[in-house]
Design a protein around this motif. Structure first.
Motif, PDB file in Angstrom:
ATOM      1  N   VAL A  11      44.623  36.586  41.122  1.00 52.98           N
ATOM      2  CA  VAL A  11      43.902  37.812  40.731  1.00 52.98           C
ATOM      3  C   VAL A  11      44.941  38.833  40.306  1.00 52.98           C
ATOM      4  CG1 VAL A  11      42.385  39.652  41.530  1.00 52.98           C
ATOM      5  CG2 VAL A  11      42.011  37.309  42.334  1.00 52.98           C
ATOM      6  N   PRO A  12      44.835  39.389  39.091  1.00 52.15           N
ATOM      7  CA  PRO A  12      43.772  39.163  38.125  1.00 52.15           C
ATOM      8  C   PRO A  12      43.864  37.769  37.529  1.00 52.15           C
ATOM      9  CG  PRO A  12      45.407  40.634  37.181  1.00 52.15           C
ATOM     10  CD  PRO A  12      45.810  40.363  38.600  1.00 52.15           C
ATOM     11  N   GLY A  13      42.710  37.283  37.106  1.00 54.81           N
ATOM     12  CA  GLY A  13      42.649  35.966  36.496  1.00 54.81           C
ATOM     13  C   GLY A  13      41.319  35.747  35.805  1.00 54.81           C
ATOM     14  N   VAL A  14      41.308  34.737  34.951  1.00 54.55           N
ATOM     15  CA  VAL A  14      40.103  34.368  34.214  1.00 54.55           C
ATOM     16  C   VAL A  14      39.412  33.247  34.994  1.00 54.55           C
ATOM     17  CG1 VAL A  14      39.186  33.463  32.043  1.00 54.55           C
ATOM     18  CG2 VAL A  14      41.153  35.025  32.024  1.00 54.55           C
ATOM     19  N   TYR A  15      38.102  33.379  35.153  1.00 51.81           N
ATOM     20  CA  TYR A  15      37.317  32.428  35.935  1.00 51.81           C
ATOM     21  C   TYR A  15      36.047  32.048  35.199  1.00 51.81           C
ATOM     22  CZ  TYR A  15      40.270  33.414  39.939  1.00 51.81           C
ATOM     23  OH  TYR A  15      41.345  33.532  40.774  1.00 51.81           O
ATOM     24  N   GLU A  16      35.627  30.806  35.367  1.00 49.55           N
ATOM     25  CA  GLU A  16      34.294  30.388  34.954  1.00 49.55           C
ATOM     26  C   GLU A  16      33.371  30.806  36.099  1.00 49.55           C
ATOM     27  OE1 GLU A  16      31.514  29.191  32.482  1.00 49.55           O
ATOM     28  OE2 GLU A  16      33.615  28.922  31.921  1.00 49.55           O
ATOM     29  N   ALA A  17      32.351  31.588  35.787  1.00 45.25           N
ATOM     30  CA  ALA A  17      31.492  32.164  36.824  1.00 45.25           C
ATOM     31  C   ALA A  17      30.089  31.578  36.756  1.00 45.25           C
ATOM     32  CB  ALA A  17      31.424  33.674  36.652  1.00 45.25           C
ATOM     33  N   GLN A  18      29.503  31.407  37.920  1.00 44.61           N
ATOM     34  CA  GLN A  18      28.110  30.986  38.014  1.00 44.61           C
ATOM     35  C   GLN A  18      27.301  32.135  38.600  1.00 44.61           C
ATOM     36  OE1 GLN A  18      27.779  27.377  40.267  1.00 44.61           O
ATOM     37  NE2 GLN A  18      29.134  26.257  38.907  1.00 44.61           N
ATOM     38  N   PHE A  19      26.184  32.427  37.963  1.00 42.95           N
ATOM     39  CA  PHE A  19      25.300  33.501  38.395  1.00 42.95           C
ATOM     40  C   PHE A  19      23.902  32.936  38.634  1.00 42.95           C
ATOM     41  CE2 PHE A  19      28.579  35.563  35.922  1.00 42.95           C
ATOM     42  CZ  PHE A  19      28.796  36.769  36.573  1.00 42.95           C
ATOM     43  N   ILE A  20      23.144  33.605  39.480  1.00 43.87           N
ATOM     44  CA  ILE A  20      21.713  33.346  39.596  1.00 43.87           C
ATOM     45  C   ILE A  20      20.997  34.655  39.319  1.00 43.87           C
ATOM     46  CG2 ILE A  20      21.894  31.426  41.214  1.00 43.87           C
ATOM     47  CD1 ILE A  20      21.125  33.396  43.460  1.00 43.87           C
ATOM     48  N   THR A  21      19.771  34.555  38.859  1.00 49.61           N
ATOM     49  CA  THR A  21      18.985  35.749  38.584  1.00 49.61           C
ATOM     50  C   THR A  21      18.148  36.074  39.809  1.00 49.61           C
ATOM     51  OG1 THR A  21      18.903  35.212  36.243  1.00 49.61           O
ATOM     52  CG2 THR A  21      17.281  36.802  37.049  1.00 49.61           C
ATOM     53  N   ARG A  22      18.260  37.322  40.278  1.00 52.80           N
ATOM     54  CA  ARG A  22      17.470  37.820  41.405  1.00 52.80           C
ATOM     55  C   ARG A  22      16.683  39.017  40.921  1.00 52.80           C
ATOM     56  NH1 ARG A  22      19.998  35.271  45.966  1.00 52.80           N
ATOM     57  NH2 ARG A  22      18.232  35.736  47.269  1.00 52.80           N
ATOM     58  N   ILE A  23      15.706  39.418  41.682  1.00 57.87           N
ATOM     59  CA  ILE A  23      14.910  40.597  41.387  1.00 57.87           C
ATOM     60  C   ILE A  23      15.262  41.660  42.425  1.00 57.87           C
ATOM     61  CG2 ILE A  23      12.588  41.534  41.125  1.00 57.87           C
ATOM     62  CD1 ILE A  23      13.383  39.376  39.040  1.00 57.87           C
ATOM     63  N   ASN A  24      15.638  42.871  41.955  1.00 57.32           N
ATOM     64  CA  ASN A  24      16.011  43.939  42.882  1.00 57.32           C
ATOM     65  C   ASN A  24      14.768  44.663  43.403  1.00 57.32           C
ATOM     66  OD1 ASN A  24      15.243  45.802  40.896  1.00 57.32           O
ATOM     67  ND2 ASN A  24      17.340  46.393  40.391  1.00 57.32           N
ATOM     68  N   ALA A  25      14.980  45.683  44.223  1.00 56.65           N
ATOM     69  CA  ALA A  25      13.879  46.417  44.848  1.00 56.65           C
ATOM     70  C   ALA A  25      12.978  47.112  43.835  1.00 56.65           C
ATOM     71  CB  ALA A  25      14.437  47.434  45.840  1.00 56.65           C
ATOM     72  N   LYS A  26      13.493  47.383  42.651  1.00 56.47           N
ATOM     73  CA  LYS A  26      12.701  48.028  41.599  1.00 56.47           C
ATOM     74  C   LYS A  26      11.984  47.011  40.714  1.00 56.47           C
ATOM     75  CE  LYS A  26      15.712  52.067  41.295  1.00 56.47           C
ATOM     76  NZ  LYS A  26      16.549  52.868  40.397  1.00 56.47           N
ATOM     77  N   GLY A  27      12.087  45.729  41.063  1.00 50.62           N
ATOM     78  CA  GLY A  27      11.437  44.697  40.268  1.00 50.62           C
ATOM     79  C   GLY A  27      12.203  44.312  39.021  1.00 50.62           C
ATOM     80  N   GLN A  28      13.468  44.710  38.923  1.00 47.15           N
ATOM     81  CA  GLN A  28      14.283  44.431  37.748  1.00 47.15           C
ATOM     82  C   GLN A  28      15.144  43.186  37.993  1.00 47.15           C
ATOM     83  OE1 GLN A  28      16.279  48.181  38.064  1.00 47.15           O
ATOM     84  NE2 GLN A  28      15.092  49.075  36.388  1.00 47.15           N
ATOM     85  N   PRO A  29      15.298  42.341  36.978  1.00 43.30           N
ATOM     86  CA  PRO A  29      16.168  41.172  37.146  1.00 43.30           C
ATOM     87  C   PRO A  29      17.638  41.598  37.155  1.00 43.30           C
ATOM     88  CG  PRO A  29      15.333  41.271  34.911  1.00 43.30           C
ATOM     89  CD  PRO A  29      14.672  42.390  35.668  1.00 43.30           C
ATOM     90  N   ILE A  30      18.405  41.002  38.043  1.00 42.92           N
ATOM     91  CA  ILE A  30      19.850  41.238  38.104  1.00 42.92           C
ATOM     92  C   ILE A  30      20.560  39.893  38.209  1.00 42.92           C
ATOM     93  CG2 ILE A  30      19.711  43.547  39.137  1.00 42.92           C
ATOM     94  CD1 ILE A  30      20.440  42.183  41.830  1.00 42.92           C
TER      95      ILE A  30
END
Length: 108
Positions: free
Chosen positions: A65-84
């Protein structure tokens, strides 16, 4: 998706309300792996820094770190109903100096 992790910091504390032990790794990163200049509009240039967390068991993945990474994300819904997008895992690609060296050697 590639990201550049700029900073990582482990945390370990007890939640005073629940007495539950809270552990993890806080990250600051940008959604970029080549550092090309970017102009968003007349008022904004460059990259915004995102904050995220990983579980402590992912610490072994943070090789440089610092470094370049392949990242994996999942989509969640926050308290306001918005996808994050929630960061769930990273895999090391290269250091930032390696990124510049590789790009420079390909340009020759």
């Amino acid at each position: 998706m590639k990201i550049t992790i700029l900073n990582s910091r482990k945390y370990d504390f007890t939640d005073p309300k629940t007495n539950k032990q809270i552990t993890g790794i806080k990250l600051q990163y940008i959604f970029n792996d080549d550092f090309k200049p970017i102009i968003i509009d007349n008022n904004e240039r460059g990259y915004q820094v995102a904050d995220g967390t990983l579980s402590v068991d992912k610490e072994y993945s943070l090789r440089q770190v610092p470094g370049v990474y392949e990242a994996q994300f999942i989509t969640r819904i926050n308290a306001k109903g918005q996808p994050i997008q929630k960061l769930v895992d990273v895999e090391f690609v290269c250091t930032v100096p390696e990124l510049y060296t590789t790009k420079a050697s390909k340009a020759v």
